[in-house]
Design a protein around this motif. Structure first.
Motif, PDB file in Angstrom:
ATOM      1  N   THR A  93       0.860  -1.174   0.000  1.00 38.95           N
ATOM      2  CA  THR A  93       0.000   0.000   0.000  1.00 38.95           C
ATOM      3  C   THR A  93       0.900   1.228   0.000  1.00 38.95           C
ATOM      4  O   THR A  93       1.750   1.373   0.873  1.00 38.95           O
ATOM      5  CB  THR A  93      -0.914   0.027   1.238  1.00 38.95           C
ATOM      6  OG1 THR A  93      -1.751  -1.131   1.228  1.00 38.95           O
ATOM      7  CG2 THR A  93      -1.789   1.277   1.224  1.00 38.95           C
ATOM      8  N   SER A  95       1.776   5.257   0.305  1.00 37.27           N
ATOM      9  CA  SER A  95       1.340   6.330   1.193  1.00 37.27           C
ATOM     10  C   SER A  95       0.493   7.349   0.437  1.00 37.27           C
ATOM     11  O   SER A  95       0.798   7.716  -0.696  1.00 37.27           O
ATOM     12  CB  SER A  95       2.550   7.026   1.815  1.00 37.27           C
ATOM     13  OG  SER A  95       2.161   8.185   2.521  1.00 37.27           O
ATOM     14  N   PHE A  96      -0.566   7.828   1.080  1.00 36.40           N
ATOM     15  CA  PHE A  96      -1.388   8.874   0.465  1.00 36.40           C
ATOM     16  C   PHE A  96      -0.693  10.242   0.534  1.00 36.40           C
ATOM     17  O   PHE A  96      -1.184  11.217  -0.042  1.00 36.40           O
ATOM     18  CB  PHE A  96      -2.764   8.947   1.153  1.00 36.40           C
ATOM     19  CG  PHE A  96      -2.704   9.438   2.580  1.00 36.40           C
ATOM     20  CD1 PHE A  96      -2.818  10.790   2.866  1.00 36.40           C
ATOM     21  CD2 PHE A  96      -2.526   8.548   3.631  1.00 36.40           C
ATOM     22  CE1 PHE A  96      -2.751  11.240   4.176  1.00 36.40           C
ATOM     23  CE2 PHE A  96      -2.465   8.997   4.935  1.00 36.40           C
ATOM     24  CZ  PHE A  96      -2.570  10.358   5.208  1.00 36.40           C
ATOM     25  N   GLY A 173       0.056   7.234  -5.319  1.00 39.07           N
ATOM     26  CA  GLY A 173      -0.080   7.336  -3.876  1.00 39.07           C
ATOM     27  C   GLY A 173      -1.454   6.899  -3.403  1.00 39.07           C
ATOM     28  O   GLY A 173      -2.466   7.179  -4.048  1.00 39.07           O
ATOM     29  N   GLY A 174      -1.482   6.186  -2.268  1.00 35.01           N
ATOM     30  CA  GLY A 174      -2.736   5.762  -1.670  1.00 35.01           C
ATOM     31  C   GLY A 174      -3.382   4.555  -2.324  1.00 35.01           C
ATOM     32  O   GLY A 174      -4.530   4.225  -2.013  1.00 35.01           O
ATOM     33  N   ASP A 175      -2.672   3.849  -3.213  1.00 35.64           N
ATOM     34  CA  ASP A 175      -3.227   2.686  -3.905  1.00 35.64           C
ATOM     35  C   ASP A 175      -2.591   1.389  -3.407  1.00 35.64           C
ATOM     36  O   ASP A 175      -1.545   1.396  -2.751  1.00 35.64           O
ATOM     37  CB  ASP A 175      -3.015   2.796  -5.421  1.00 35.64           C
ATOM     38  CG  ASP A 175      -4.040   3.714  -6.073  1.00 35.64           C
ATOM     39  OD1 ASP A 175      -4.858   4.299  -5.335  1.00 35.64           O
ATOM     40  OD2 ASP A 175      -4.015   3.851  -7.313  1.00 35.64           O
TER      41      ASP A 175
END
Length: 233
Positions: A93, A95-96, A173-175
């Protein structure tokens, strides 16, 4: 005051420029502490998080064991010649706080073992594939022939460093992503594994720093102008 303004502006510009860093370690592990238990794997993580315990599986999705002969190897107790292919997924995962990560390369040390979990004395055929998925979408697929064919030559070294070129792969990001390693081969029989995994890349557009860097220059200049005006008044 204007000299201070120029110096401060140059400092922020330098910071903004420095944020476009060269490739750095995004994910790494030397698998110390594994010793047959994939839940003990320790990761170095930069703008990503590994969200699973590594679970090697057959193509029919049966879970497999690891050899416990070594405390720092991901060595799967499953003969890729006599029993079949295995794979293992690393669930990532991102990072957002970053907009994207431009990957560079993934390196690791690939090894083969006999049925007792000891490094092979003679070369046995072994190939290792890497696939990267975002959901059902394949972002990357490549296979390295670690050892080609069987032979009984003396002086064989059962470990070989390999590299996958990921320079055309970017993670948002965030995926969520899957890094899938698949081990297979033909020949007299051996087990397989790997060690010293390092994924490198460059993070882009941190929502806390990089994205706001141009705006920071404007804010800084505006703030200093206000201070200058107040001082004069």
């Amino acid at each position: 005051m204007f000299k201070k303004l120029i110096k401060a502006t140059l400092a922020v510009a330098a910071l903004s420029s420095a944020l476009s860093a060269n490739a750095e370690i995004i994910l790494a592990s030397d698998f110390t502490g594994t010793s047959g238990d994939p839940s003990n794997i320790s990761w170095t993580e930069n703008s990503v998080e590994v969200t699973n315990t590594l679970d090697p599986q057959t193509t029919s999705f049966s879970s497999l064991d690891l050899f416990d002969n070594y405390d720092n190897l991901f060595a799967v107790d499953y003969n890729i010649h006599n029993e079949g292919t295995w794979f293992v997924d690393v669930l990532l995962t991102t990072s957002f706080l970053v907009s994207s990560i431009d990957l560079d390369a993934l390196t690791l040390d690939a090894s083969i073992f006999n049925n007792g979990g000891v490094f092979q004395s003679f070369q046995r055929d072994f190939s290792l594939s890497l696939d990267i998925f975002e959901g059902a979408n394949s972002l990357f697929s490549s296979t390295v022939d670690v050892f080609e064919g069987d032979n009984n030559n003396s002086g064989f070294v059962a470990t070989k460093p390999i590299e996958f070129d990921l320079s055309n792969v970017s993670l948002l990001g965030g995926d969520d992503y899957i890094l899938r390693f698949t081990a297979f081969g033909d020949g007299g029989g051996n087990n397989a594994g790997f060690d010293n995994l390092v994924l490198t890349g460059t993070t882009n557009g941190s929502s806390l720093v990089s994205v706001s860097a141009p705006g920071s220059i404007f804010i800084l200049m505006t703030s200093l102008a206000i201070l200058l005006f107040r001082k004069r008044s």
